[in-house]
Design an enzyme around this catalytic site. Structure first.
Site, short mmCIF file in Angstrom:
data_model
loop_
_atom_site.label_atom_id
_atom_site.label_comp_id
_atom_site.label_asym_id
_atom_site.label_seq_id
_atom_site.Cartn_x
_atom_site.Cartn_y
_atom_site.Cartn_z
N LYS A 64 0.83 -1.21 0.00
CA LYS A 64 0.00 0.00 0.00
C LYS A 64 0.86 1.26 0.00
O LYS A 64 1.84 1.36 0.73
CB LYS A 64 -0.91 -0.02 1.23
CG LYS A 64 -1.87 1.17 1.35
CD LYS A 64 -2.78 1.02 2.55
CE LYS A 64 -3.77 2.17 2.65
NZ LYS A 64 -4.73 2.00 3.77
N SER A 110 -10.36 0.10 6.64
CA SER A 110 -9.64 0.29 5.38
C SER A 110 -8.94 -0.94 4.84
O SER A 110 -8.45 -0.92 3.71
CB SER A 110 -8.61 1.43 5.53
OG SER A 110 -9.27 2.68 5.55
N SER A 153 -9.40 2.68 2.55
CA SER A 153 -8.46 3.36 1.66
C SER A 153 -7.48 2.39 0.99
O SER A 153 -6.71 2.78 0.13
CB SER A 153 -7.67 4.39 2.48
OG SER A 153 -6.90 3.75 3.51
#
Length: 432
Positions: free
Chosen positions: A76, A176, A152
């Site tokens: 990420k 997330s 996210s």
């Protein structure tokens, strides 16, 4: 060498010399180039290919290898990774290339993983339901490009579902990891609070330790529960043994719907079918919320904790903090009492399947079910169930007993299904 194998399978194949890390990495780059979902937004091709070639040479020499030796993966775009930009989707950070690894990345590399690139995030990680930003644009859901992959960590989940990586690592404050996992039909784990170090998980700039780590956590996303276990051992250290090793021995609490946040028909049907299948397999099911746990109160209390998390970074304390801390402590104790007699608790990850882009109806409700495990800091994972657009089955385990939740999800896949590539039908993928 299909791109939908699990990281555990790929690592074993590389160690045995049956798979080539270089070939797997080349295949991933080809798929990344051809993908239209905008999940992977930066790569380090030359360095990754050379590392993969060296991984193959190490196997040929008979060198000792780590548990993720030669496995190519993405990370990420919120974790620092040497040689790759860390942008958080913010144009001002476009040219910020890390010169050292975050703790998670360092541990993954030490285990032999090859970080090939970064996955997209929502701008400054500020949304749990979508992934888009002014620097890299919008990420699409591989199962339906008209729908969101969640946020996210939406790029992480979309990359796994689209066959662009073998493993991912994300972060979870308000769902997330778990919401994108549910929307994209992969597995995602938020570990027990504090299990995985967060050093290097920050926007570019001088090191700035989080003033308050609760309730944010880093955790893996994968195409199998076994991969979650492998990744967590590598990044978080040894795990307590699972309470049970046979599916039929598990004692399971279940709540599949609640008037405060009713699930949609397709989610309700998928979760009900899954629990029925588990019961037929011998799982002992106890329905209802734990004593002394009001899910509405808990969701409200979690909302305050998220506010407190951000306020603490600004050096302020919202009114009523002491009372809210007492409420959190009481709810945490209630869950501990409940989980002394129940091995795992099952509930929806989110009330719906993947939402269309820009859909705002009941948007904030996405966090209601997430809050139930997050407030007491319990390990919780989302497992895919159902046909078509998958639903997320949230498996909540006792504090610091992450492998109990993981093992249950791993065993349950044999009867409720697991990851299925987009367009591949339904059921567990047995022939990858």
């Amino acid at each position: 060498m299909t791109p939908f194998r699990t990281a555990t399978e790929v690592a074993a194949g590389i160690r045995r010399g049956e798979l080539s890390s270089r070939a797997l990495t080349e295949q991933l780059f080809a798929r990344i180039d051809a993908s239209t979902v905008n999940a992977v937004i930066a790569t380090c091709r030359e360095a990754a290919l050379e590392a993969a070639s060296e991984a193959d040479r190490a196997v040929a020499r008979g060198d000792d290898t780590g548990p993720l030796h030669g496995v190519p993966m993405t990370i990420k775009d919120a974790f620092a990774a040497t040689g790759l930009p860390t942008t958080w989707g913010e144009p001002a950070f476009a040219d910020c290339v890390a010169d050292e690894d975050a703790a998670v990345v360092h541990r993954l590399r030490a285990a032999g993983a090859i970080v090939v690139g970064k996955s997209n995030v929502h701008h400054l990680l500020a949304d749990f339901g979508r992934t888009e930003n002014p620097l890299h644009g919008r990420t699409l859901n591989p199962r339906d490009p008209a729908r969101t992959p969640g946020g996210s960590s939406g790029g992480a989940a979309a990359a796994l579902a689209d066959g662009l990586t073998y493993l991912e690592y994300g972060s979870d404050l308000a769902g997330s990891i778990r919401i994108p996992a549910a929307y994209c039909g992969v597995y995602g784990l938020k570990p027990t609070a504090g299990t995985v170090p967060l050093r290097g998980f920050q926007p570019p700039g001088p090191p700035a330790p989080l003033p308050r780590e609760f309730p944010s956590a880093a955790g893996p996303l994968a195409r199998s529960a076994a991969d979650l276990r492998l990744a967590l051992r590598v990044t978080g250290g040894p795990l307590r043994p699972a309470r049970q090793t046979r599916l039929g021995d598990f004692r399971v609490g279940v709540v599949l719907d609640d008037p405060a946040c009713p699930v949609t028909g397709e989610v309700g049907a998928a979760l009900s079918d899954a629990v029925d299948a588990l019961a037929r397999a011998g799982v002992r099911v106890r329905e209802g919320w734990p004593a002394d746990v009001d899910p509405v109160v808990q969701a409200e209390a979690f909302g305050f904790q998220v506010e407190l998390f951000f306020a603490s970074q600004e050096g302020r304390e919202p009114a009523g903090t002491a009372g809210q801390e007492q409420r959190r402590a009481a709810l945490t104790a209630a869950w501990a009492r409940y989980l002394a007699g129940v091995d795992v608790f099952l509930c929806p990850t989110v009330f719906t399947t993947a939402l269309p882009h820009d859909h705002r109806d009941r948007y904030d409700d996405q966090v209601f079910w997430i809050a139930q495990a997050s407030l007491p800091g319990l390990p919780s994972l989302s497992a895919p169930v159902g046909e078509g657009l998958p639903a997320g089955l949230q498996v909540v385990g006792p504090a610091h007993e992450d492998d109990t939740a993981i093992t249950f999800a791993d065993l349950a896949a044999d009867v409720v299904g697991g990851f299925v590539p987009p367009g591949a039908g339904s059921g567990r993928v047995l022939d990858r």
